[in-house]
Enzyme design. Structure first.
Site, PDB file in Angstrom:
ATOM      1  N   HIS A 242       0.797  -1.231   0.000  1.00 44.49           N
ATOM      2  CA  HIS A 242       0.000   0.000   0.000  1.00 44.49           C
ATOM      3  C   HIS A 242       0.835   1.291   0.000  1.00 44.49           C
ATOM      4  CE1 HIS A 242      -3.326  -2.652   1.185  1.00 44.49           C
ATOM      5  NE2 HIS A 242      -2.561  -3.102   2.159  1.00 44.49           N
TER       6      HIS A 242
HETATM    7  C1  BDR Z   1      -3.078   0.632   5.305  1.00 47.09           C
HETATM    8  O1  BDR Z   1      -3.270   0.175   6.638  1.00 47.09           O
HETATM    9  C2  BDR Z   1      -2.064  -0.284   7.158  1.00 47.09           C
HETATM   10  O2  BDR Z   1      -2.207  -1.628   7.564  1.00 47.09           O
HETATM   11  C3  BDR Z   1      -1.008  -0.139   6.107  1.00 47.09           C
HETATM   12  O3  BDR Z   1       0.183   0.373   6.675  1.00 47.09           O
HETATM   13  C4  BDR Z   1      -1.601   0.831   5.121  1.00 47.09           C
HETATM   14  O4  BDR Z   1      -1.269   2.172   5.452  1.00 47.09           O
HETATM   15  C5  BDR Z   1      -3.729  -0.351   4.354  1.00 47.09           C
HETATM   16  O5  BDR Z   1      -5.095  -0.461   4.624  1.00 47.09           O
END
Ligand code: BDR
Ligand code: CA
Length: 311
Positions: A242
């Site tokens: 992400h």
């Molecule tokens: C987001 O949530 C966190 O688990 C990750 O770091 C990312 O920013 C994804 O949904």
């Protein structure tokens, strides 16, 4: 292309950690003014340590780090150790950091860093719940005229990842997200629709491992751990990477495609934390975010691997 001066607000988290490394490896495109930690994937007591662990493994103890909010504006903090492990950075053995935190609060640091520079010259990269940023906007409303843009990982046009409707960062602090999305500051949104196309497949992971440096070895370990939960959950050949999408966009914006849309945050009920994206602008509202939807994942991983090899 002009160099971006950024504040990196994050909650490491393995994918935040890789985003930090990508930014550190890209000085031609990115000047890091400071990194601010927020509670999210793990509590603030860990995220503020984890930022400095990543800086130390990369030999960048010159970068300033501030600790910020330890809980969302209204809701109780929900963390994600089930994804990231109990430290948030499980998968790599990283020593406890010795570099100090800066004095003062991250919210004040964000205000000072932005207000002390010419208007519309500072970009905020937000990789976790938007609590620090919302607090800064509330405390210094002129920020809305001064920040160049907010590039954030959060939300989804389609499916959520913590509830059927909501993505983690927005779900954890929807009230903060509401303040940010209503602020008038230009927003570039990287939601799950795009990040779920950016998968850490075995081949991509081995390319990073093959770099052979200490930093790449740490990155490989972090990503290997990160893959475990998501590959099973999504029945996918790798976890969605992400947060580095935000940094990759600043370096090579053509990797991604999206369009300007009105986006609202759901604050109540079963869909709390949902980003309601009006992709076709049915309501004829003025767009408040550029919502990314497509990505050239191979080009993204070429960039990431090439940059990690520099550290
Ligand atoms: C987001 O949530 C966190 O688990 C990750 O770091 C990312 O920013 C994804 O949904
Ligand atoms: Ca994050």
């Amino acid at each position: 292309m002009a160099r971006h001066s950024i504040i990196l607000d994050c909650d490491p988290g393995q994918d935040d950690a890789i985003a930090i490394l990508l930014a550190l490896a890209s000085p031609e495109e990115i000047e890091i003014l400071g990194i601010t930690a927020v509670a999210g994937n793990v509590p603030l007591g860990l995220t503020r340590v984890n930022v400095r662990k990543m800086l130390e493994v990369a030999g960048r103890t010159d970068v300033k780090v501030w600790a910020g909010c330890d809980r969302p504006l209204v809701r109780k903090l929900e963390t994600a150790e089930y994804v990231h492990g109990e430290t948030g950075l499980n998968g790599a053995v990283l020593p406890e950091p010795t570099m100090p935190l800066q004095d003062g609060h991250a919210v004040d640091a964000i205000i000072d860093l932005v207000m002390s520079r010419p208007a519309r010259t500072v970009t905020i990269c937000a990789l976790g719940p938007l609590t620090n940023l919302a607090m800064a906007i509330r405390k210094e409303p002129h920020l809305t005229q001064r920040v160049k843009e907010i590039v954030l990982m959060g939300g989804a046009i389609e499916l959520g990842n913590v509830t059927p409707a909501a993505e983690f960062n927005i779900y954890v602090d929807p009230h903060a997200a509401d303040i940010v999305f209503r602020s008038g500051i230009p927003i570039i949104m990287f939601g799950l629709d795009v990040t779920h196309q950016v998968l850490v497949t075995r081949v991509r992971l081995e390319r990073i491992g093959g770099i052979g440096t200490k930093v790449a070895e740490a990155a490989r370990g972090l990503l290997d751990f990160f893959n475990r939960f998501d590959m099973e959950r999504y029945d996918a050949p790798g976890a969605p990477l992400h947060d580095p999408c935000v940094i990759a966009y600043l370096i090579d914006p053509e990797i991604f495609q999206g369009k300007a849309c009105p986006v609202e945050i759901e604050l109540e009920g079963r869909s709390v934390g949902r980003t309601l994206v009006d992709w076709w602008n049915s309501d004829r509202h003025v767009p408040n975010a550029t919502v990314m939807r497509e990505v050239d994942a191979e080009r993204f991983f070429m960039l990431l691997t090439e940059r990690l090899a520099r550290l």
